[in-house]
Design a protein around this motif. Structure first.
Motif, PDB file in Angstrom:
ATOM      1  N   PHE A 179     -11.752  -7.842  -5.901  1.00  0.00           N
ATOM      2  CA  PHE A 179     -11.350  -8.549  -4.694  1.00  0.00           C
ATOM      3  C   PHE A 179      -9.924  -8.224  -4.272  1.00  0.00           C
ATOM      4  O   PHE A 179      -9.404  -8.816  -3.344  1.00  0.00           O
ATOM      5  N   LYS A 180      -9.289  -7.288  -4.969  1.00  0.00           N
ATOM      6  CA  LYS A 180      -7.928  -6.878  -4.662  1.00  0.00           C
ATOM      7  C   LYS A 180      -7.027  -8.102  -4.518  1.00  0.00           C
ATOM      8  O   LYS A 180      -6.845  -8.854  -5.447  1.00  0.00           O
ATOM      9  N   HIS A 181      -6.489  -8.292  -3.307  1.00  0.00           N
ATOM     10  CA  HIS A 181      -5.519  -9.380  -3.126  1.00  0.00           C
ATOM     11  C   HIS A 181      -6.086 -10.547  -2.323  1.00  0.00           C
ATOM     12  O   HIS A 181      -5.327 -11.353  -1.790  1.00  0.00           O
ATOM     13  N   HIS A 182      -7.404 -10.639  -2.216  1.00  0.00           N
ATOM     14  CA  HIS A 182      -8.006 -11.693  -1.397  1.00  0.00           C
ATOM     15  C   HIS A 182      -8.071 -13.006  -2.190  1.00  0.00           C
ATOM     16  O   HIS A 182      -9.023 -13.265  -2.918  1.00  0.00           O
ATOM     17  N   ASP A 211      -1.015 -12.969   4.292  1.00  0.00           N
ATOM     18  CA  ASP A 211      -1.645 -11.741   3.832  1.00  0.00           C
ATOM     19  C   ASP A 211      -0.674 -11.043   2.895  1.00  0.00           C
ATOM     20  O   ASP A 211       0.452 -10.718   3.280  1.00  0.00           O
ATOM     21  N   TYR A 212      -1.122 -10.816   1.671  1.00  0.00           N
ATOM     22  CA  TYR A 212      -0.238 -10.285   0.639  1.00  0.00           C
ATOM     23  C   TYR A 212       0.322  -8.915   1.029  1.00  0.00           C
ATOM     24  O   TYR A 212       1.523  -8.654   0.864  1.00  0.00           O
ATOM     25  N   VAL A 213      -0.514  -8.032   1.550  1.00  0.00           N
ATOM     26  CA  VAL A 213      -0.070  -6.677   1.874  1.00  0.00           C
ATOM     27  C   VAL A 213       0.825  -6.686   3.109  1.00  0.00           C
ATOM     28  O   VAL A 213       1.898  -6.076   3.127  1.00  0.00           O
ATOM     29  N   ASP A 214       0.417  -7.388   4.163  1.00  0.00           N
ATOM     30  CA  ASP A 214       1.208  -7.422   5.396  1.00  0.00           C
ATOM     31  C   ASP A 214       2.609  -7.975   5.150  1.00  0.00           C
ATOM     32  O   ASP A 214       3.583  -7.509   5.749  1.00  0.00           O
TER      33      ASP A 214
END
Length: 288
Positions: free
Chosen positions: A200-203, A232-235
């Motif tokens: 689920f990566k970073h979800h 949102d972790y990446v953003d």
């Protein structure tokens, strides 16, 4: 007995310890051991030089006390203020002296910091319970699953960064990363402990739903509610979220809660339940 060591000796030792990666809080006593050699002794027949060396070391390098990790570092919150909490070895009942548990010198200063607000005061007690449950829960569960333990220890490291940085940083944008990682790694730690596969990566929402499905817990409703407020972790790595300090400190508190819940549902440590069941601090409030 004349002291045969100098401040220069302590400075030289500190540089050696820094290069060797010795934790700051361990350095004063280690210096005493090295300087005194066979004359080092503690306890009833303690060599008085031990106290002189350790006190002199702390005077030269005050950060050795400020960076003591205890059993874990986290946060308590009042309005948009965050305060670092270092979990020590508990003495007596932590619910009996909440101001002492979260590091205040007396009840008056704690009550003033809580803005004389009973709800904020109760929140500090529950935040302490979360830090207690996370640190002690990981300690109880880690020996039986090294994969989960590694993830929880990394979650604890990120929570420590949050607790150390957030109270004094002029900008809160960069703190969102360790906040999100605290939640993510703790959820993945619980899923790993349960033998669940995840991609689920970073979800965070997907991770929390997966954990609630395989190991339901009373905290799940509150987790589901607050997890929707995480950025949102990446953003958030590349652009400012524009979140207020109030929002960020509440997210930090929520991440600590999620970390605690990840181990509460798996082991015997659950101080929060006792607190939530009592008349004070009572039922937990929403984070945002």
């Amino acid at each position: 007995m004349k002291s045969m060591w100098t401040s220069a000796d302590l400075r030289a030792l500190d540089l050696e310890y820094a290069k060797a990666g010795v934790k700051p809080h361990a350095r004063p006593l280690r210096a005493a051991v090295e300087l005194l050699g066979g004359d080092f002794s503690m306890g009833v027949f303690a060599n008085p030089e031990v106290k002189k060396i350790t006190e002199a070391y702390r005077a030269l390098f005050p950060h050795v006390d400020e960076t003591w990790p205890g059993m874990g570092i986290g946060v308590v919150v009042s309005g948009d203020q965050a305060r670092k909490v270092t979990l020590g070895v508990p003495i007596g009942s932590p619910t009996a002296t909440p101001w002492l548990a979260v590091g205040f010198k007396d009840e008056t200063s704690w009550w003033s910091w809580c803005q004389e607000n009973p709800q904020i005061a109760a929140g500090t007690a529950l935040a302490f319970a979360d830090l207690h449950d996370f640190a002690n829960g990981v300690e109880a569960l880690a020996p039986s699953n090294t994969g989960a333990a590694d993830l929880w220890h990394m979650a604890a490291s990120n929570l420590s960064d949050v607790g150390t940085i957030l109270p004094t940083t002029p900008s809160v944008d960069s703190v969102l990363q360790p906040i999100c990682l605290t939640a993510e790694l703790s959820l993945k730690g619980a899923l790993t402990y349960l033998g669940e596969k995840y991609a689920f990566k970073h979800h965070l929402s997907v991770l929390s739903v997966a954990l609630a499905k395989v190991k339901p817990h009373r905290d799940d409703g509150l987790i589901a509610e607050v997890i929707q407020r995480f950025p949102d972790y990446v953003d958030s790595r590349y652009k400012a979220e524009g979140a207020t300090r109030f929002t960020v400190v509440r997210l930090a508190l929520a991440a600590q809660f999620i970390a605690a819940s990840s181990v509460r549902r798996l082991g015997p440590v659950d101080l929060a339940h006792a607190m939530e069941s009592d008349s004070w601090p009572g039922k937990r409030q929403q984070f945002l």
